[in-house]
Structure formats: structure tokens, C-alpha cells
Design an enzyme around this catalytic site. Sequence first.
Site, mmCIF file in Angstrom:
data_model
loop_
_atom_site.group_PDB
_atom_site.id
_atom_site.type_symbol
_atom_site.label_atom_id
_atom_site.label_comp_id
_atom_site.label_asym_id
_atom_site.label_seq_id
_atom_site.Cartn_x
_atom_site.Cartn_y
_atom_site.Cartn_z
ATOM 1 N N ASP A 16 0.882 -1.154 0.000
ATOM 2 C CA ASP A 16 0.000 0.000 0.000
ATOM 3 C C ASP A 16 0.935 1.224 0.000
ATOM 4 O O ASP A 16 2.121 1.091 0.343
ATOM 5 C CB ASP A 16 -0.856 -0.070 1.278
ATOM 6 C CG ASP A 16 -1.611 1.193 1.539
ATOM 7 O OD1 ASP A 16 -2.419 1.574 0.707
ATOM 8 O OD2 ASP A 16 -1.374 1.813 2.596
ATOM 9 N N ASP A 18 0.075 5.111 0.922
ATOM 10 C CA ASP A 18 -0.097 6.081 2.011
ATOM 11 C C ASP A 18 -0.055 5.363 3.361
ATOM 12 O O ASP A 18 -0.888 4.493 3.623
ATOM 13 C CB ASP A 18 -1.454 6.788 1.886
ATOM 14 C CG ASP A 18 -1.562 7.626 0.617
ATOM 15 O OD1 ASP A 18 -0.592 8.343 0.315
ATOM 16 O OD2 ASP A 18 -2.592 7.560 -0.056
ATOM 17 N N ARG A 56 -11.525 8.670 -2.441
ATOM 18 C CA ARG A 56 -11.815 10.085 -2.143
ATOM 19 C C ARG A 56 -13.327 10.301 -1.972
ATOM 20 O O ARG A 56 -13.786 10.930 -1.037
ATOM 21 C CB ARG A 56 -11.281 10.940 -3.301
ATOM 22 C CG ARG A 56 -11.075 12.380 -2.948
ATOM 23 C CD ARG A 56 -10.496 13.132 -4.136
ATOM 24 N NE ARG A 56 -9.252 12.558 -4.632
ATOM 25 C CZ ARG A 56 -8.659 12.912 -5.776
ATOM 26 N NH1 ARG A 56 -9.190 13.857 -6.520
ATOM 27 N NH2 ARG A 56 -7.533 12.350 -6.159
#
Length: 227
Positions: A16, A18, A56
Site C-alpha cells: 500500500d 499512504d 476520495r
Amino acid sequence: MTAPASLTALKGIIFDLDGVLVDTAQFHFRAWKRLAGELGIPFTAHDNEALKGVSRRDSLEHILALGKVSLTEEEKNGRMAQKNAWYLELVNELPPDDMLPGAKSLLDELRTCGVRIGLGSSSRNAELILQKLNISGYFDGVVDGNKISKSKPDPEVFTLCALHYLHTQPSDTIVVEDARSGVEAARAGGFFCVGIGHLPQADMVIASLEQINATLLDQALQAYRSV
Ligand code: B16
Ligand code: MG
């Protein structure tokens, strides 16, 4: 020079981005907190845990639900664009070698051992961050928020990365995650999952990438598959 470790089970690894390779999770939090503040919605670090690894749009919907605020589609698009602009301002300040502790040396070692390396991120900014850190060359495959139709906890991001880009199977590939949604995605896809931080659902839990190396990962995968 020491010979590279000889591995028996581990063929691929998917990181991953972030919160695993780079500390951009805090930038997402700061940008969402600023947005929530403008909407009059209290938003804490605890609330933010549910947003890690989440797209998002789903993140915005989560915040709006917290504050019982409803927006039109156009307003939502405007808010998402604003959050992303604030996020990118923060990313811009990131020094080029600012990876999380242990990340760079682990990538180097895995590369030397011939393990295929992938990135599985929900972020639409992933390629930009890899370029900024000058680490794109490490990856045999990058699957980000632009390439998937379902975000974590759906396993699509990891399954696509392993099967299509790394040409490995979930059974011989490890996923490294920092978010609950990511651990759920990895396990739903049949991957052995290393969780960073407080993630009891993961198959192996570590505090930082400094605690692992190629041999340890290979042994953990072997032990898991032989049960
Ligand atoms: P963007 P990861 C995720 O990245 C972040 O954890 C999450 O907080 C963010 O909302 C999501 O990417 C989408 O990011 O707005 O840049 O497209 O942890 O899956 O690498
Ligand atoms: Mg993450």
C-alpha cells in the site's frame, strides 16, 4: 558483498502507499479535517481511521454522514477538488527521500532477491508520489485509484496487481497495509497480510517496516501456507 537470501515461498509483494511507504496519511487527514471544519463537522483522528485506504468519494460521503450534511453532486465534486488541492499542497513539501523508516532498504533487498514488487493504492495521486520520491523504478506493477472500479475493502486492487502485473498468485504474494479496509481487502483476496500499527485482523502485525526483511517474510508465508 553478502549473497541475496534464497527464498522458497515468496514470489511477489504488494505495498500500500499512504501510511506504508510514505507518511502521506497525515496529509490526507489534515486536508479532510480542514474540509470538515469548513462544513462545520467535527472530525477527529479517530474518525479518520475509517477513511484510510478508502477512495476520495467514499471518504467525503463518510464525513458528510458524520455531520448529517447533504450536498448536491456538483458541490461534492467541488469539495473533493478542494480537498485534493490542499492535499497536493502538503505533498509538495515532501522531501524527495522522505520514505517511512525501513521502506527503502526493504525495497532494495526484495529487488535483489528477485521478488516481484507491486503497489496497491486507492489513491489517484499514487503515480505522482512515486515519481516525487523517485521510486517508480522499483515496481513491476502499479495499481491505483485510477485503475480500479471498487475501492478497498474490495480485493480488486490487490488481485489485479498480482495476477495482471506481477504474474503471481495470492498464495505466493504478501500484501503490506496500514488500514483496516486494506487488511480486509487483502484477506478477502486470499493474500497473507502484514499490518503496520494496531491491526489485529492482519496475519502478522509490525510497528514499522524496519522490523521485517525478505527472509522473515518468506518464513512467515511458508509457515502460514503449511498449516
Ligand atoms: P486520493 P492508500 C488511500 O491511499 C488513502 O489511504 C486514503 O486516505 C485516500 O482517501 C485514498 O487513498 C484516495 O486518495 O484522494 O489521493 O485519490 O492508503 O490506499 O495508498
Ligand atoms: Mg494506506
